[in-house]
Design a protein around this motif. Structure first.
Motif, PDB file in Angstrom:
ATOM      1  N   ALA A 116       0.827  -1.207   0.000  1.00  0.00           N
ATOM      2  CA  ALA A 116       0.000   0.000   0.000  1.00  0.00           C
ATOM      3  C   ALA A 116       0.862   1.258   0.000  1.00  0.00           C
ATOM      4  CB  ALA A 116      -0.934  -0.008   1.210  1.00  0.00           C
ATOM      5  N   ARG A 117       1.954   1.233   0.767  1.00  0.00           N
ATOM      6  CA  ARG A 117       2.847   2.396   0.797  1.00  0.00           C
ATOM      7  C   ARG A 117       3.504   2.617  -0.554  1.00  0.00           C
ATOM      8  NH1 ARG A 117       5.746   0.901   6.578  1.00  0.00           N
ATOM      9  NH2 ARG A 117       4.135   1.783   7.939  1.00  0.00           N
ATOM     10  N   ILE A 118       3.967   1.535  -1.162  1.00  0.00           N
ATOM     11  CA  ILE A 118       4.591   1.641  -2.486  1.00  0.00           C
ATOM     12  C   ILE A 118       3.583   2.157  -3.502  1.00  0.00           C
ATOM     13  CG2 ILE A 118       5.562   0.282  -4.381  1.00  0.00           C
ATOM     14  CD1 ILE A 118       6.793  -1.560  -2.231  1.00  0.00           C
ATOM     15  N   PHE A 119       2.376   1.612  -3.431  1.00  0.00           N
ATOM     16  CA  PHE A 119       1.366   1.951  -4.426  1.00  0.00           C
ATOM     17  C   PHE A 119       0.850   3.376  -4.276  1.00  0.00           C
ATOM     18  CE2 PHE A 119      -2.572   1.198  -6.876  1.00  0.00           C
ATOM     19  CZ  PHE A 119      -2.005   0.539  -7.968  1.00  0.00           C
ATOM     20  N   ALA A 120       0.967   3.944  -3.087  1.00  0.00           N
ATOM     21  CA  ALA A 120       0.465   5.298  -2.841  1.00  0.00           C
ATOM     22  C   ALA A 120       1.363   6.369  -3.455  1.00  0.00           C
ATOM     23  CB  ALA A 120       0.329   5.540  -1.335  1.00  0.00           C
ATOM     24  N   ARG A 121       2.617   6.029  -3.755  1.00  0.00           N
ATOM     25  CA  ARG A 121       3.554   7.025  -4.278  1.00  0.00           C
ATOM     26  C   ARG A 121       3.372   7.199  -5.789  1.00  0.00           C
ATOM     27  NH1 ARG A 121       7.281   4.316  -0.647  1.00  0.00           N
ATOM     28  NH2 ARG A 121       8.183   3.162  -2.414  1.00  0.00           N
ATOM     29  N   PRO A 122       3.253   8.437  -6.271  1.00  0.00           N
ATOM     30  CA  PRO A 122       3.100   8.662  -7.717  1.00  0.00           C
ATOM     31  C   PRO A 122       4.357   8.245  -8.484  1.00  0.00           C
ATOM     32  CG  PRO A 122       2.453  10.614  -6.458  1.00  0.00           C
ATOM     33  CD  PRO A 122       3.130   9.696  -5.505  1.00  0.00           C
ATOM     34  N   LEU A 123       4.165   7.900  -9.743  1.00  0.00           N
ATOM     35  CA  LEU A 123       5.277   7.589 -10.625  1.00  0.00           C
ATOM     36  C   LEU A 123       5.904   8.875 -11.150  1.00  0.00           C
ATOM     37  CD1 LEU A 123       3.505   4.770 -12.677  1.00  0.00           C
ATOM     38  CD2 LEU A 123       5.530   4.426 -11.244  1.00  0.00           C
ATOM     39  N   ASP A 124       7.164   8.797 -11.518  1.00  0.00           N
ATOM     40  CA  ASP A 124       7.863   9.915 -12.148  1.00  0.00           C
ATOM     41  C   ASP A 124       7.510   9.907 -13.634  1.00  0.00           C
ATOM     42  OD1 ASP A 124       9.552  11.806 -13.167  1.00  0.00           O
ATOM     43  OD2 ASP A 124      11.404  10.931 -12.386  1.00  0.00           O
ATOM     44  N   LEU A 125       6.687  10.860 -14.067  1.00  0.00           N
ATOM     45  CA  LEU A 125       6.216  10.877 -15.455  1.00  0.00           C
ATOM     46  C   LEU A 125       7.235  11.475 -16.419  1.00  0.00           C
ATOM     47  CD1 LEU A 125       2.417  11.704 -15.070  1.00  0.00           C
ATOM     48  CD2 LEU A 125       3.587   9.505 -15.107  1.00  0.00           C
ATOM     49  N   THR A 126       8.439  11.822 -15.928  1.00  0.00           N
ATOM     50  CA  THR A 126       9.516  12.209 -16.841  1.00  0.00           C
ATOM     51  C   THR A 126      10.348  10.988 -17.233  1.00  0.00           C
ATOM     52  OG1 THR A 126      11.109  12.707 -15.065  1.00  0.00           O
ATOM     53  CG2 THR A 126       9.642  14.489 -15.774  1.00  0.00           C
ATOM     54  N   ARG A 127       9.934   9.810 -16.765  1.00  0.00           N
ATOM     55  CA  ARG A 127      10.559   8.539 -17.130  1.00  0.00           C
ATOM     56  C   ARG A 127       9.465   7.601 -17.634  1.00  0.00           C
ATOM     57  NH1 ARG A 127      15.663   7.425 -14.689  1.00  0.00           N
ATOM     58  NH2 ARG A 127      16.395   9.034 -13.245  1.00  0.00           N
ATOM     59  N   PRO A 128       9.822   6.474 -18.243  1.00  0.00           N
ATOM     60  CA  PRO A 128       8.782   5.495 -18.574  1.00  0.00           C
ATOM     61  C   PRO A 128       7.947   5.184 -17.327  1.00  0.00           C
ATOM     62  CG  PRO A 128      10.822   4.884 -19.653  1.00  0.00           C
ATOM     63  CD  PRO A 128      11.147   6.065 -18.767  1.00  0.00           C
ATOM     64  N   PRO A 129       6.623   5.300 -17.423  1.00  0.00           N
ATOM     65  CA  PRO A 129       5.771   5.291 -16.224  1.00  0.00           C
ATOM     66  C   PRO A 129       5.463   3.901 -15.678  1.00  0.00           C
ATOM     67  CG  PRO A 129       4.430   5.636 -18.152  1.00  0.00           C
ATOM     68  CD  PRO A 129       5.834   5.543 -18.640  1.00  0.00           C
ATOM     69  N   TRP A 130       6.504   3.245 -15.148  1.00  0.00           N
ATOM     70  CA  TRP A 130       6.288   1.960 -14.489  1.00  0.00           C
ATOM     71  C   TRP A 130       7.406   1.706 -13.495  1.00  0.00           C
ATOM     72  CZ3 TRP A 130       9.922  -2.020 -14.997  1.00  0.00           C
ATOM     73  CH2 TRP A 130      10.840  -1.878 -16.037  1.00  0.00           C
ATOM     74  N   GLU A 131       7.073   0.934 -12.442  1.00  0.00           N
ATOM     75  CA  GLU A 131       8.043   0.507 -11.435  1.00  0.00           C
ATOM     76  C   GLU A 131       7.653  -0.883 -10.945  1.00  0.00           C
ATOM     77  OE1 GLU A 131       8.127   3.226  -8.187  1.00  0.00           O
ATOM     78  OE2 GLU A 131       8.703   4.959  -9.402  1.00  0.00           O
ATOM     79  N   PHE A 132       8.647  -1.744 -10.776  1.00  0.00           N
ATOM     80  CA  PHE A 132       8.437  -3.051 -10.162  1.00  0.00           C
ATOM     81  C   PHE A 132       9.307  -3.120  -8.919  1.00  0.00           C
ATOM     82  CE2 PHE A 132       7.520  -5.322 -14.481  1.00  0.00           C
ATOM     83  CZ  PHE A 132       6.355  -4.587 -14.606  1.00  0.00           C
ATOM     84  N   THR A 133       8.732  -3.484  -7.790  1.00  0.00           N
ATOM     85  CA  THR A 133       9.477  -3.613  -6.534  1.00  0.00           C
ATOM     86  C   THR A 133       9.468  -5.067  -6.078  1.00  0.00           C
ATOM     87  OG1 THR A 133       8.841  -1.355  -5.883  1.00  0.00           O
ATOM     88  CG2 THR A 133       9.733  -2.799  -4.168  1.00  0.00           C
ATOM     89  N   VAL A 134      10.655  -5.680  -6.081  1.00  0.00           N
ATOM     90  CA  VAL A 134      10.807  -7.058  -5.615  1.00  0.00           C
ATOM     91  C   VAL A 134      10.899  -7.026  -4.086  1.00  0.00           C
ATOM     92  CG1 VAL A 134      12.235  -9.141  -5.694  1.00  0.00           C
ATOM     93  CG2 VAL A 134      11.998  -7.695  -7.736  1.00  0.00           C
ATOM     94  N   ILE A 135      10.093  -7.846  -3.405  1.00  0.00           N
ATOM     95  CA  ILE A 135      10.043  -7.858  -1.938  1.00  0.00           C
ATOM     96  C   ILE A 135      10.391  -9.252  -1.431  1.00  0.00           C
ATOM     97  CG2 ILE A 135       8.637  -7.421   0.105  1.00  0.00           C
ATOM     98  CD1 ILE A 135       6.877  -5.604  -1.542  1.00  0.00           C
ATOM     99  N   GLY A 136      11.480  -9.343  -0.676  1.00  0.00           N
ATOM    100  CA  GLY A 136      11.867 -10.597  -0.053  1.00  0.00           C
ATOM    101  C   GLY A 136      11.416 -10.650   1.393  1.00  0.00           C
ATOM    102  N   GLY A 137      11.814 -11.704   2.096  1.00  0.00           N
ATOM    103  CA  GLY A 137      11.475 -11.841   3.512  1.00  0.00           C
ATOM    104  C   GLY A 137      10.092 -12.332   3.795  1.00  0.00           C
ATOM    105  N   LEU A 138       9.470 -13.060   2.845  1.00  0.00           N
ATOM    106  CA  LEU A 138       8.120 -13.597   3.060  1.00  0.00           C
ATOM    107  C   LEU A 138       8.238 -14.923   3.819  1.00  0.00           C
ATOM    108  CD1 LEU A 138       7.788 -11.523   0.725  1.00  0.00           C
ATOM    109  CD2 LEU A 138       6.104 -13.034  -0.273  1.00  0.00           C
ATOM    110  N   ASP A 139       8.592 -14.835   5.081  1.00  0.00           N
ATOM    111  CA  ASP A 139       8.924 -16.029   5.848  1.00  0.00           C
ATOM    112  C   ASP A 139       7.816 -16.520   6.761  1.00  0.00           C
ATOM    113  OD1 ASP A 139      11.502 -15.958   4.740  1.00  0.00           O
ATOM    114  OD2 ASP A 139      12.196 -14.563   6.297  1.00  0.00           O
TER     115      ASP A 139
END
Length: 546
Positions: free
Chosen positions: A99-122
């Motif tokens: 939710a925190r990641i998704f709440a942040r706007p993208l930088d529209l001066t770059r290609p408008p996408w971001e992928f965040t890999v999240i580890g520690g799903l233990d």
């Protein structure tokens, strides 16, 4: 339509969509995936996407729609990030981080996408140790739900050991056009726009005539029920988000529809969402007597547009039957109303509805979006619909990224003022996930709303099973009168699991993640001990309030 999502972009309303994906690396070489393996996998497949290396260029003063160009400063490592959850690494922590990641706007001066890999799903029940998640964000101006699935195909393979694509990468960056060049283009478009408007009007005329003819012949009707009542979700939103979801066996969803003749799978999902919103708002003493409605996107993408990015969608308004207590009567009602909406959309022509948006003047569209936000119109006017329910069919077979098997997918949605709650229904292999994105100010208790989704599913599943066994059809709902007051709500602890194939008995209190692949080992009932106790205690005070 793509440009409208750029115009609506604000700090509180970032206009991107995405998902939470969970991968099991046991199918990867050595049973382990490193971050540099993910980067290398994506880099080898960039040439298969039309949008991953494109960025927006806005025209000065918004005199024209933005343009796409090939980004001369493309940097893959900017777009793909890597973090890890702190201990214990449970499902709630993953949802909060997403939710925190998704709440942040993208930088529209770059290609408008971001992928965040999240580890520690233990510490997520049902998720194999060593698995990792990926939170994806792609601006809605670049994709819709259908092209988002196409993008998933680009970044995944059907074989965990598939070699990199052999085609050469012919991509070339472009020079960023200057302001005068963009103004020159906008001038030419302004000159030709009236001709485009006449062309669209000519194409839309037969559809309008069909709509008038269908209305006169009573092929469909237009009623006040299509106007949504105000709820707590239809106000100005904040910048904070919450996300959650529940997974259910896809076979159960398909079985439910047989209880109501003519019902579609999408009708079942709408009825479940209607039931969950009814439960939540009733617990808050905020349930309107009139039915809530949902905007349901309709893809108008043709086969030859399968690989095109951008938006090719129309929409219909679906009544959710939130004023009806009985789940099968609600499904019958939803089915009758979606038939009416589909008939209206077919008469007008869904494609024509999309084409009309292409001639909206960019300047007026941008100014209108800014005024709507700055003046807080959402707090003063009634909403056009109560929520969004978008159904995105996913792959029916397992797919792989960097050799890791995708275990589960949960959709995320953008919100705007007046739309503080949105739902994504996503199928994958043999499960269906009903997830939601909401403004944290308007829906501060996501676990309780997820419980409402779970209970709504259980009720309609059990009612449908009994109706099929007894050979009884759902009662038709003619006038859709408000249902009588509900009887005392049963404690959630006494409810049957949402999926018959229940989780191991040794850990019944642990919450199940919406992200899971094998219903045979897991159930749709995913709660933490705290959420369960709160759900049991709350009805004594506020009927269901958590």
């Amino acid at each position: 339509m793509d440009a409208s999502f750029v115009a609506l972009e604000t700090r509180n309303s970032p206009m991107h969509i995405g998902s939470i994906l969970i991968y099991n690396p046991e199918t990867a070489p050595g049973g382990f995936v490193r971050f540099k393996d993910i980067l290398g996998f994506f880099e080898s497949r960039m040439k298969m996407s039309k949008t991953m290396r494109q960025r927006l260029v806005k025209v000065p003063f918004d005199l024209d729609y933005p343009y796409w160009i090939e980004d001369p400063d493309f940097d893959l490592e900017y777009h793909v990030r890597h973090i890890a959850l702190p201990e214990p690494g449970d499902w709630r922590q993953l949802c909060i981080q997403a939710a925190r990641i998704f709440a942040r706007p993208l930088d529209l001066t770059r290609p408008p996408w971001e992928f965040t890999v999240i580890g520690g799903l233990d510490n997520i029940p049902g998720v194999t140790p060593g698995s990792y998640a990926m939170v994806t964000k792609v601006h809605h101006s670049a994709i819709d739900g259908k092209s988002g699935v196409d993008l998933m195909e680009v970044l995944h393979t059907l074989d965990p050991n598939a070699p990199p694509p052999s085609e050469p990468d012919t991509w070339k960056p472009e020079r960023i056009p200057t302001g005068p060049e963009l103004l020159g283009k906008s001038y030419m478009n302004a000159v030709t726009n009236p001709l485009k408007q006449l062309e669209v009007a000519a194409k839309a005329a037969p559809g309008l005539a069909n709509a008038i003819k269908g209305l006169a012949a009573k092929d469909f009707s237009v009623s006040r029920e299509m106007l949504a009542p105000r709820t707590r979700f239809n106000k100005v939103i904040s910048s904070a988000r919450v996300v959650e979801g529940r997974s259910v066996p896809l076979a159960d969803i398909k079985a439910i529809r047989h209880a109501v003749p003519g019902a579609k799978v999408n009708d079942v999902f709408l009825a479940i969402v209607g039931g969950s919103m009814r439960k939540y708002l009733k617990a808050k003493d905020d349930l309107p007597e009139k039915t809530l409605t949902a905007m349901a996107p309709i893809s108008v993408r043709s086969e030859n547009e399968k690989g095109d990015m951008g938006n090719q969608v129309a929409a219909m308004i679906a009544q959710l039957g939130t004023h009806i207590e009985d789940p099968l009567e609600r499904l019958e009602y939803v089915n009758s109303k979606t038939k009416n909406s589909k008939a209206m959309t077919d008469a007008m022509g869904a494609r024509n509805m999309t084409e009309i948006s292409k001639v909206s003047p960019a300047l007026y569209m941008s100014l209108g979006a800014r005024l709507y936000t700055s003046l807080g119109v959402a707090n003063r006017m009634g909403p056009p619909f109560s929520t969004v329910v978008t159904n995105v069919p996913g792959p029916p077979v397992s797919i792989y990224s960097s050799g890791a098997r995708l275990e589960s997918m949960m959709g995320l949605l953008c919100l705007t003022d007046g739309l503080g709650l949105g739902h994504v229904v996503q199928s994958y292999v043999d499960e269906a996930t009903i997830s939601f994105t909401a403004c944290r100010k308007l829906l501060p208790d996501p676990e309780f709303y997820a419980q409402c989704i779970e209970e709504s599913f259980e009720e309609i599943r059990d009612a449908a099973k009994k109706a099929v066994q007894d050979g009884v059809k759902a009662k038709p709902v003619k006038n859709a009168k408000p249902a009588k007051k509900a009887a005392a709500k049963k404690a959630p602890a006494k409810r049957k699991p949402a999926a018959k194939k229940a989780a191991p008995k040794k850990a019944p209190a642990k919450r199940k993640t919406a992200a899971k692949k094998a219903p045979a080992k897991r159930t749709a009932a995913k709660k933490t001990t705290t959420a369960r106790k709160a759900a049991q205690a709350a009805p004594r005070k506020t009927k269901a309030k958590k």
